[in-house]
Design an enzyme around this catalytic site. Structure first.
Site, PDB file in Angstrom:
ATOM      1  CE  LYS A 161     -13.110   6.298 -31.040  1.00 57.16           C
ATOM      2  NZ  LYS A 161     -12.104   6.371 -32.092  1.00 57.16           N
ATOM      3  CD  GLN A 210      -9.736   4.109 -33.825  1.00 53.30           C
ATOM      4  OE1 GLN A 210     -10.898   4.343 -33.528  1.00 53.30           O
ATOM      5  NE2 GLN A 210      -8.724   4.775 -33.284  1.00 53.30           N
ATOM      6  CG  ASP A 218     -12.817  11.189 -35.857  1.00 49.79           C
ATOM      7  OD1 ASP A 218     -13.008  11.299 -34.629  1.00 49.79           O
ATOM      8  OD2 ASP A 218     -12.263  10.210 -36.382  1.00 49.79           O
TER       9      ASP A 218
END
Ligand code: NAP
Length: 283
Positions: A53, A97, A120
């Protein structure tokens, strides 16, 4: 017949080039989109996802901040860090994460991220917006899957979509997004009876089970579009999907490979969401 492959790798590359040009343009105003990623602990898979990322952000000019916190970080400390990022005007997207260590509540963490920075698309407010078709952030993997299907000009409206898997991050939202595109959607899961009878009716079959080579040609209708979301590591170290690729490619009209299919699109849609978030703050 042999299925045409839908290369997520190629589509992701195209989209990232477009986004790079867009970020360059936006940067002329003196500000750039910013993404903060928080990683807790030393899980190797999570570390490599976070690195990917960070690299993707750097490649297209998104300001990237990675916070690597020790496994022993308390929930309170993590929530305080998220609060700080919620207030930081240089940050337009925040991602924690997953999975988290057992002593930290995933629900508390997801709900503490401002819905306006939840790139997200996991916050209940964004899930709700998606359900009722309002603008918000769409979860990246399902969003990427819809983009892949559309990239081939495949009609979704009126089609029968069967999704195997009902997780909150893949199965449920991908079915909802395709329902929003006017498909008729059936979900299968571990309690589904006569699953093959259902999957054999699918014009578009989405497989998100997490079991290597779970779906063979006996699950697939002739000429179906097959999207393999699974990422499974075999004993020999190789990655493989949930679909038996060699069998499926003889039956399906379109098929996504693993690797190089859905995976690269997930990060791409995260970058897309971060840019959208930035643009909303500039309005
Ligand atoms: P998950 O949370 O473990 O969900 C798996 C789903 O499969 C569950 O709904 C489960 O049903 C269902 N299932 C399990 N065994 C089954 C069986 N024998 N028959 C029918 N259904 C069964 O997994 P996930 O997070 O959705 O991920 C699925 C796969 O996609 C994994 O391989 C993951 O690594 C991959 N993935 C890839 C990306 C990417 O970017 N490419 C992103 C996310 C995930 P129940 O609900 O009844 O338990």
């Amino acid at each position: 017949m042999t299925a045409e492959l839908i290369s997520g790798k190629e589509l992701a590359q195209q989209k990232r080039e477009d986004m790079k040009a867009e970020v360059e343009q936006l940067a002329r105003t003196g500000a750039v989109p910013g993404l903060a990623v928080i990683l807790i602990g030393e899980d190797p898979a999570s570390q490599s996802y976070v690195k990917a990322k960070e690299k993707a952000c750097n490649n297209i000019g998104i300001h990237s901040v990675v916070q690597r916190l020790p496994e022993a970080t308390t929930e309170q400390e993590l929530l305080a860090e998220i609060d700080r990022l919620n207030e930081d005007e240089t940050i337009h997207g925040i991602l924690v994460q997953l999975p988290l260590p057992d002593h930290i509540s995933e629900k508390a963490v997801i709900e503490s991220i401002s819905p306006e920075k939840d790139v997200d698309g996991f916050h209940p407010i964004n899930i709700g917006r998606m359900m009722i078709g309002e603008e918000g952030f769409l979860p990246c993997t399902p969003f990427g899957i819809v983009e892949m299907i559309k990239s081939k000009g495949i009609e979704i409206s009126g089609k029968h979509v069967v999704v195997i898997g009902r997780s909150n991050i893949v199965g449920k939202p991908v079915g909802q997004l395709l329902l929003n595109e006017h498909a008729t959607v059936t979900y299968c899961h571990s309690r589904t009876k006569n699953m093959k009878e259902l999957t054999k009716q699918a014009d578009i079959l989405i497989v998100a089970v997490g079991i290597a080579n779970f779906v063979g040609s006996d699950y697939i209708k002739d000429d179906a579009v097959v999207i393999d979301v699974g990422v499974n590591r075999l004993d020999n170290g190789k990655l493989c999907g949930d679909v038996k690729f060699d069998e499926a490619k003889e039956v399906a009209s379109y098929l996504t490979p693993v690797p190089g299919g859905v995976g690269p699109m997930t990060i791409t849609m995260l970058l897309h969401n971060t840019i959208q978030s930035f643009k909303r703050t500039q309005k």
